[in-house]
Design a protein around this motif. Sequence first.
Motif, short mmCIF file in Angstrom:
data_model
loop_
_atom_site.label_atom_id
_atom_site.label_comp_id
_atom_site.label_asym_id
_atom_site.label_seq_id
_atom_site.Cartn_x
_atom_site.Cartn_y
_atom_site.Cartn_z
N LEU A 235 54.31 -117.40 103.17
CA LEU A 235 54.98 -117.34 103.96
C LEU A 235 56.58 -117.88 103.60
CD1 LEU A 235 52.79 -115.53 106.67
CD2 LEU A 235 53.22 -114.37 104.35
N GLN A 236 56.58 -118.56 102.60
CA GLN A 236 58.08 -118.90 102.30
C GLN A 236 58.80 -117.89 102.06
OE1 GLN A 236 55.11 -120.39 101.23
NE2 GLN A 236 54.71 -122.67 100.85
N GLY A 237 60.14 -118.28 103.43
CA GLY A 237 60.98 -117.47 103.25
C GLY A 237 61.09 -116.14 104.16
N ARG A 238 59.93 -116.14 104.23
CA ARG A 238 60.07 -114.38 105.18
C ARG A 238 58.86 -114.97 106.65
NH1 ARG A 238 55.06 -112.58 101.35
NH2 ARG A 238 54.86 -110.87 103.35
N VAL A 239 59.52 -116.17 107.15
CA VAL A 239 59.27 -116.15 109.33
C VAL A 239 59.92 -116.61 109.71
CG1 VAL A 239 57.62 -117.55 109.75
CG2 VAL A 239 56.70 -116.48 108.20
N THR A 240 60.55 -116.53 110.52
CA THR A 240 61.86 -117.03 111.82
C THR A 240 61.35 -117.09 113.02
OG1 THR A 240 62.75 -115.01 110.60
CG2 THR A 240 63.71 -116.04 112.39
#
Length: 432
Positions: A235-240
């Motif tokens: 999920l790299q780049g899609r998680v905060t």
Amino acid sequence: MGFDLIIKNATLPDGQVGVDIACENGVIAAVERGIKAGAKEVIEANGQLVSPPFIDPHFHMDATLSLGTPRMNVSGTLLEGIALWGELKPVQTVDDIIERAMRYCDLAVSMGIGAIRSHVDICDDDLKGVAALLEVRKQVAPYLELQLVAFPQDGVFRDPAAQGNLIRALDMGVDVVGGIPHFERTMQDGADSVKYLCEVAADRGLLVDLHCDESDDPLSRHVETLAFETTRLGLQGRVTGSHLTSMHSMDNYYVSKLIPLMVEAGLHVIPNPLINIMLQGRHDSYPKRRGQTRVPELKAAGLTVGFGSDCVMDPWYSLGKADMLDVAHMGLHVAQLSSRADMAWCFDAVTVNSARIMGLEGYGLEKGCKANMVLLQATDPIEAIRLRATRLAVIRSGQVIARSPHAISELCLTGRPNRIDPAQYAPKSTGG
Ligand code: FE2
């Protein structure tokens, strides 16, 4: 044939001066000096700053403007705020939430905000907040982009109905998976909740934004699990990770291992400086800890960091006015971001960085971007933060949708009395 709108002689956030911006059919058609074509409307920026809209990547619209109902937060803590919100939830109606949220959206637009990511509490079997904010999202869509996060305020495991409600909310059209691992009963439950929520998002192809480690506990380490699950599930780049305040109190050696793991996972970070400088450190005597994660170090590591406002006049925070420059101003101070480059970066934290975190399309001031922007009574981003500059004009899809008169106090401070004539900002037709 002319354009719909031209803004003449603007300064851009990257320092370009004397730029004209032409808008046509809701899109930026040209960004260059000395555009000769006419337009239905011309705004003379007179050298002042034109920015893409402010973006608020972390807010609670279901609770906003509810201050004092049913009572005030006496201790000022996060936990009393959660308890107070629990008292309001059963007695408020869908219409109450819509009415408050619509008033807030009007305010936000007038302050130049173009998009908001709002968490919506799903720990309510009637899902009143979800129903209300889905309706608000639809109503404001022409002038404000609202992205909703399914937020299990009472813990997705701690509240026995929350898992089912979360799935129902996502089925109804909520955009992003939320969570609150530090509020689960045990550290293990918190870690398990992170795993569960990331798997739900991976299955559905959704973004993740967790309230994560919003405490002063140096051993609250759910961000480590969030980084691990993000990498494991691709999920790299899609998680905060929102808040991450425990990082403030963590051991430095541990953080030297943690930040590279966050980089590996491509995590985004949303500190909420106004709220956490108010809520955190409440159990300290002196010295009293600051309530913000390690912004300079996360920024230096290359992570995308965007500041959120979190709350305005609700159980957790009594103040606020939808001013993202106020948020940037506090973030700058709390993190001691005092160099010229760092102060300018704080402007990015409430504009381009937050747009990237939300995954907004067509955001920016380049040709081909959506014609959404704000004219500020300031000549550069640092001055905009210093003055919390007046939003002289807010433009959406190439149309002016809000105007404010010049602030005389700002004219005195900047020593530019030649800009005192508001008439020059009135719409003019060139007959084009
Ligand atoms: Fe929050």
